[in-house]
Each structure stands twice: as C-alpha cells, then as structure tokens.
Design an enzyme around this catalytic site. Structure first.
Site, PDB file in Angstrom:
ATOM      1  N   CYS A  93       0.851  -1.200   0.000  1.00  0.00           N
ATOM      2  CA  CYS A  93       0.000   0.000   0.000  1.00  0.00           C
ATOM      3  C   CYS A  93       0.884   1.246   0.000  1.00  0.00           C
ATOM      4  CB  CYS A  93      -0.922  -0.005   1.212  1.00  0.00           C
ATOM      5  SG  CYS A  93      -2.134  -1.339   1.211  1.00  0.00           S
ATOM      6  N   ASP A 150      -6.099   3.419   3.946  1.00  0.00           N
ATOM      7  CA  ASP A 150      -7.169   3.222   4.923  1.00  0.00           C
ATOM      8  C   ASP A 150      -7.064   4.379   5.910  1.00  0.00           C
ATOM      9  OD1 ASP A 150      -8.661   2.514   7.165  1.00  0.00           O
ATOM     10  OD2 ASP A 150      -8.027   0.417   7.170  1.00  0.00           O
ATOM     11  N   ASN A 164       1.017   4.679   9.313  1.00  0.00           N
ATOM     12  CA  ASN A 164       2.021   4.936   8.273  1.00  0.00           C
ATOM     13  C   ASN A 164       2.771   6.237   8.522  1.00  0.00           C
ATOM     14  OD1 ASN A 164      -0.540   3.788   6.074  1.00  0.00           O
ATOM     15  ND2 ASN A 164       1.162   2.538   6.817  1.00  0.00           N
ATOM     16  N   ILE A 174     -12.387   5.876   3.530  1.00  0.00           N
ATOM     17  CA  ILE A 174     -12.934   5.494   4.830  1.00  0.00           C
ATOM     18  C   ILE A 174     -13.877   4.328   4.586  1.00  0.00           C
ATOM     19  CG2 ILE A 174     -14.409   6.191   6.756  1.00  0.00           C
ATOM     20  CD1 ILE A 174     -13.405   9.077   6.291  1.00  0.00           C
TER      21      ILE A 174
END
Length: 264
Positions: A146, A169, A177, A208
């Site tokens: 990701c 996300d 992150n 979301i």
C-alpha cells in the site's frame, strides 16, 4: 495533528461511494497530501491512542528484510496475522523488496544500503528512492504494498521524506504509516549525520471504510493535543541494529483508543 483530522473531514465531504476488494465498501477520494514538520514534534495522532509498539516492531521487521510474522508474534505484534499463510509467510513484501530486490540478471539490490550510501556521498541526488512495488513479484505477495515508494531530500543539514501510498485506509492505516515513516526518517537522518526535517504523506485512493464511519465521527469530535517528542536513546553503527528499547516517546497524552474492524 489537525492536518489528519482535516484529511478525514475532506473524505467525508468530497468522497464518492466505491466498491472494493474486501466487499465492505468505502467513501473515497483520489489524491491528498499532508505535511508534518518533524522539528515541531513527532506526528503521532493524539485524537486516539496509537499502538506504538506495533509501529516500532513493524519498522524493525521491515529493516531486517523479514517477511515471516514470527518476529512480530514473538514481540506481541499481530497486525499481519490475517494475511500470513499457515507457516507465517507473507511472500516477497516490504522487507524483501527493501533489502533484496531481485534484478533480471539474477543480482539482488539492498535498496536501503544503497540509499544511505547515496545520501552520504551524493545528497543532492534526485534518485534517493526506495520502492516496494516490484511488478514481477506482486502475484506472490500476500498483500501488494500500500505504501509503495518513498523518496528523500537533503537541504541545509535536514533530511526530509515523501511517502507515496497507493491505497490509504484513512482511519486505521494512515496514522500508523505517518508514525512509521517519520520514525524511519529520524533513523536514517541520524545514520547520515543529518537532522530530521519534514515528512510528506501523499495518498492515491484515500478511503474510509463503511464500517469505520462511526469511529471517524468520534475521532472528529475530539480536540487534538500537543504532539509528543521522540527520544532515540542509542545510535548503533548500522541502521539495522536498532532495537525496541532504543526509542522513547515522551509527553504523549492521547484520547482513548477507538476500536474498528480491519478490512482483510
């Protein structure tokens, strides 16, 4: 971290309904950027408690070049368990690509080692980049990366980092992150006799999940608190020799944790 709350609100205000791989559904926007001055504090979200132990051990795991969850589980971290096979393996994900990128001629490249060498010897280079997006090995990965590429920039004795994240996300993943790559920026800066400057987060599909709507509303109702400070207690000779006890976060006073289901 008002920047992060603004990010959540932007998705709520401008997002479109989309289907996704997990079947849960999301509200999504395409393209968003946040900037964090690492000289002003460590960007750890305060409107909910972040499990810092998982952040640190995952980064150490990546830096080891590891792709099996045993190291994480041995240290009480379970964030990758849902994707591992019966032997705990995840395929050639982040750690493998960072430390052992396979070339067509059979060679392997340690991208992290090359990065540090370049920062030290050619700090003005525009090629201070590490990529986890190895197209030839995506099908072997339990989950394609990701956060897929990061680039460094040196100016006036400060090291800055920009992370590119294809899939974000917003509620569960992005705070994690931000903390992880901010910590990495500090570590690499110290290894290169620099100071940490700025961390820039850039997202592609920022979403979301429908199952996180209530949790996001709760978080948006909370007032951000002062950022904590990162203390690094030891500087080993190698980037790969840090351990969990080398790090302390001081003056972290977050709101309570907010639980939410992980979309697998």
């Amino acid at each position: 971290m008002k920047e992060y709350l603004n990010f959540l609100q932007f998705i709520l205000d401008h997002g479109v309904a989309k289907t996704d791989r997990t079947g849960i559904g999301t509200k999504s926007v395409f393209g968003y950027e946040m900037r964090f001055n690492l000289r002003e504090g460590f960007p750890l979200v305060t409107t909910k408690k972040i499990h810092l132990k998982s952040v640190i051990y995952e980064l150490l795991w990546f830096l080891r070049g590891d792709t099996n969850i045993q190291f994480l589980n041995d240290n009480g971290v379970t964030i990758w368990d849902e994707w591992a096979d019966e032997n705990g393996d995840l395929g050639p994900i982040y750690g493998k690509q960072w430390r052992r990128w396979h070339c067509p001629d059979g060679r392997t490249v340690d991208q992290m080692q090359r990065l540090i060498r370049e920062i030290k010897t050619n700090p003005d280079s525009r090629r201070l980049i590490v990529s986890a997006w190895n197209v030839g090995e995506l099908d072997q990965m339990a989950l394609p990366p990701c956060h897929l590429l990061f680039q460094f920039y040196v100016a006036d004795g400060f090291l800055s980092c920009k992370l590119t994240q294809r899939s974000a996300d917003a509620f569960l993943g992005v705070p994690f992150n931000i903390a992880s790559y901010s910590l990495l920026t500090h570590l690499i800066a110290r290894q290169c006799n620099l100071k940490a400057g700025e961390f820039i987060w850039s997202g592609g599909d920022c979403h979301i999940y429908n199952t996180h709507q209530d949790q996001v509303s709760t978080q948006l109702s909370r007032e951000p608190r002062a950022l904590p400070q990162l203390i690094i207690n030891r500087d080993p000779s190698s980037l790969y020799d840090y351990n969990f006890n080398d790090f302390s976060i001081v003056n972290y006073h977050p709101h309570p944790a907010i639980k939410a289901p992980v979309a697998v």
